[in-house]
Write an enzyme that holds these catalytic residues in place. Structure first.
Site, PDB file in Angstrom:
ATOM      1  CD  GLU A 179       4.631   2.310  -3.923  1.00  0.00           C
ATOM      2  OE1 GLU A 179       4.118   1.196  -3.659  1.00  0.00           O
ATOM      3  OE2 GLU A 179       4.472   3.319  -3.233  1.00  0.00           O
ATOM      4  CG  HIS A 210      -4.671  -3.563  -5.052  1.00  0.00           C
ATOM      5  ND1 HIS A 210      -3.451  -4.022  -4.602  1.00  0.00           N
ATOM      6  CD2 HIS A 210      -4.655  -3.717  -6.400  1.00  0.00           C
ATOM      7  CE1 HIS A 210      -2.726  -4.422  -5.647  1.00  0.00           C
ATOM      8  NE2 HIS A 210      -3.434  -4.253  -6.736  1.00  0.00           N
ATOM      9  NE  ARG A 263      -9.825   8.461   3.242  1.00  0.00           N
ATOM     10  CZ  ARG A 263      -9.712   7.158   3.450  1.00  0.00           C
ATOM     11  NH1 ARG A 263     -10.115   6.638   4.589  1.00  0.00           N
ATOM     12  NH2 ARG A 263      -9.180   6.360   2.544  1.00  0.00           N
TER      13      ARG A 263
END
Length: 643
Positions: free
Chosen positions: A200, A235, A297
């Site tokens: 990306e 991250h 989830r």
């Protein structure tokens, strides 16, 4: 409603699910590995089943054992929590095939959104904006490098099956792409069993915005507004909040509506999160926010959504899994106030945030302070142990207030009052992050922590106030004082942590200085003539004193007459900073190395840690072997200085 539930997880999320289940009168079954035999979630559940050895791949990731445990205990349903098997479509299907209720989305929905490349293709078809990048099947290093070159650096390499910040690398230029790709693929294979990646474009001023969605079996889908998870380190989310600062109503409507379209595109049921990346260089604008991925989830940070909406999302999950419609329509959901959550990890900021393991001899989290009630989500208590086998998160500190400013103030109080010893935590780091001017102004992006760097790491040297407090109390004890009595008197004033406010030494009897040791450092403390007006929390432990200030806990002892502090690696010894597995050895004995050159790579708690040469020299000794397990302090290599 479901009457009995097995939780296929551990730690704080297992305890969180048990709490709601107990309130609803649902019988709970825990599962545990060898390492978790005496864990808090096991103690809290109505019943518990052993499912294997300590490594997750031999216990919590073995779906057959979990299903067998449910069947043998008469559980009707399985709640996966987050992590482990929570987004494994094959496991979800196996649960259903066994005649059990799966508390989660349909397996087909998990598959549709579980692979990031396929999910983005589906989102494009649904009219949801996505970031530019490469989603192709050709996974050869040469093709991936070519695509990255074409997109333009910096780029982000992401594991197709990834999540939780794992299997993700930012690459600044073409020269660094090969090493980053190899490391990302290894971590992806280890964490997810799938080493495929996508590329990306990396947004230079990125904000991480995500939307909580919920669907049921009656074609209803709603959103419960957005969360901002931009404060991240490597991250990994550090502090989350809801709503997102700077989000106007028009942008909120556009982003949340896109999230609902995304969920409807895969016929979604249950709790899910649509994650977006925003280019915040010009503030939050709807035309500069793009879909990243969907987590199928319940998220770690779901408590902040619960706090601003007044809803129990675990209760919603159990209701939807039982076939009930969603308990609220979209127009009935409102934002009330501001909520924040900080993730407390067992890691040592002073050592590059390496994991810290061991027994929690001292462990206390602030639940109430000056009339303020705080929310704590944890899976451990004092006396429990932090294991090297699992994620190092100790607790989530959650607060809700009328405004963002008040929420920040509350969370500062919470992080400053975390007491944990001898396991190290990131509480001091969290406290400093909450004092960041950019964070306070709502101007953060995902690079804020990296930019502020060492400013967010507590000083290794103990502050003068801490030294004075310890010195005064040591001498007071020596002169016949009782530290316990002093502490109890202070606590009865209901003014917070113990402070010997206004206390002065008997100068006729007391020495003028005390020599202290802490963490290999030595201090010669000369007594201040003034009283100590705001002493940190101090507690005696054997011959030492455990001191906590602003979330940093230290152990002080009286300095001995002989002996020197350790050299701290100046001799070139490369020691394992934690228990782990050697996954790569990048040098050979006798090799000439440069300062900062990678020597050995360790894997612990699902993360890779590179150990580098401390100076230019030669590898004089190499004890590490790829695949070997090592304990903390094990000699891996020794570098001798050049010349």
């Amino acid at each position: 409603m479901i009457k009995s539930l097995l939780i296929a997880n551990r730690g704080e999320i297992a305890c969180r699910v048990i709490r709601t289940a107990r309130r609803l009168g649902v019988r709970t079954v825990a599962v545990y590995s060898d390492a978790d035999a005496n864990a808090l979630h096991v103690r809290q559940a109505d019943e518990a089943v052993h499912i294997g050895p300590s490594p997750a791949r031999e216990s919590y990731l073995v779906g057959e054992r979990i299903i067998a445990a449910a069947l043998s205990t008469g559980a009707e349903a399985i709640h996966p929590g987050y992590g482990f098997l929570s987004e494994n479509a094959d496991f979800a299907q196996a649960v259903i095939d066994a005649g059990l209720v799966w508390v989660g989305p349909k397996p087909d929905s998990i598959r549709a959104m579980g692979l990031k490349d396929a999910a983005k293709t589906r989102m494009i078809a649904a009219g949801v904006p996505v970031t530019p990048g490469y989603l192709g099947e050709n996974q050869s290093p040469a093709r991936l490098q070519a695509e990255a070159d074409a997109i333009g650096y910096p780029v982000l390499i992401k594991a197709v099956a990834g999540g939780g910040g794992k299997g993700m690398r930012r690459v600044e230029d073409a020269a660094g792409f090969g090493d980053a790709l190899g490391s990302c693929k290894r971590e992806a294979a280890s964490s997810f069993g799938d080493d495929r990646v996508l590329i990306e474009k990396y947004i230079l001023s990125p904000r991480h915005i995500e939307v909580q969605v919920f669907g049921d079996a009656h074609s209803n889908v709603v959103h419960l507004f957005e969360r901002d998870c931009s404060l991240q380190r490597r991250h990994q989310k550090v502090i989350e909040e809801a709503p997102a600062p700077g989000m106007d109503e028009a942008t909120r409507e556009a982003v949340c509506s896109a999230a609902v379209r995304a969920a409807k595109a895969v016929d979604y049921q249950g709790a899910g999160t649509i994650e977006f990346i925003a280019d915040a260089s010009e503030g939050l604008r709807a035309d500069r926010i793009w879909f990243m991925e969907m987590n199928t989830r319940l998220q770690v940070e779901h408590p902040v959504t619960e706090e601003i909406t007044g809803q129990d999302l675990v209760e919603w999950q159990l209701g939807v899994a039982s076939g009930e419609p969603l308990p609220k329509r979209q127009e009935e959901l409102k934002i009330n106030g501001w909520a924040m959550e900080a993730r407390l990890y067992a890691e040592d900021p002073a050592k590059g945030f390496l994991p810290s393991t061991g027994k929690l001899d001292h462990f206390e989290l602030p639940k109430l302070y000056r009339g303020k009630s705080f929310r704590i989500e944890t899976g451990v208590e004092q006396g429990d142990a932090i294991s090297p086998f699992y994620d190092p998160m100790v607790a989530k500190l959650v607060t809700h207030a009328s405004s963002r400013e008040a929420a920040i103030s509350n969370l500062r109080e919470m992080t400053s009052r975390v007491r944990c010893w001898p396991v190290k935590t990131n509480a001091g780091f969290l406290n400093l992050a909450l004092w960041s001017a950019d964070f306070e102004a709502g101007l953060m992006d995902t690079g804020l922590i990296a930019r502020e760097g060492d400013d967010l790491v507590p000083d290794a040297e103990a502050p003068e106030a801490v030294l004075q407090a310890v010195a005064h109390l040591i001498v007071d004890n020596a002169l016949g004082g009782d530290a316990t009595d002093i502490r109890e008197t202070w606590l009865r004033t209901n003014k917070g942590p113990w402070s010997n406010r206004g206390f002065r030494l008997n100068r006729d009897k007391a020495p003028t200085a005390v020599r202290l040791e802490e963490g290999g450092r030595r201090y010669n403390v000369t007594f201040s003539d003034r009283s100590i007006d705001d002493c940190p929390w101090v507690e005696q432990l054997g011959d030492g004193w455990v001191v906590t200030e602003d979330g940093v806990t230290r152990l002080f002892t009286v300095q001995r007459a002989s002996g020197e502090a350790s050299g701290g690696g100046a001799d070139g010894a490369i020691l394992s900073p934690m228990p782990g597995r050697v996954i790569a050895v990048d040098v050979v004995a006798g090799e000439v190395v440069a300062k900062g050159q990678k020597l050995v790579t360790l894997e612990a708690m699902k993360m890779e840690h590179s150990l580098v040469a401390p100076f230019d020299g030669v590898v004089a000794e190499l004890a590490a072997t790829a695949g070997g397990q090592v304990a903390e302090g094990t000699l891996l290599a020794r570098v001798e200085r050049a010349g």
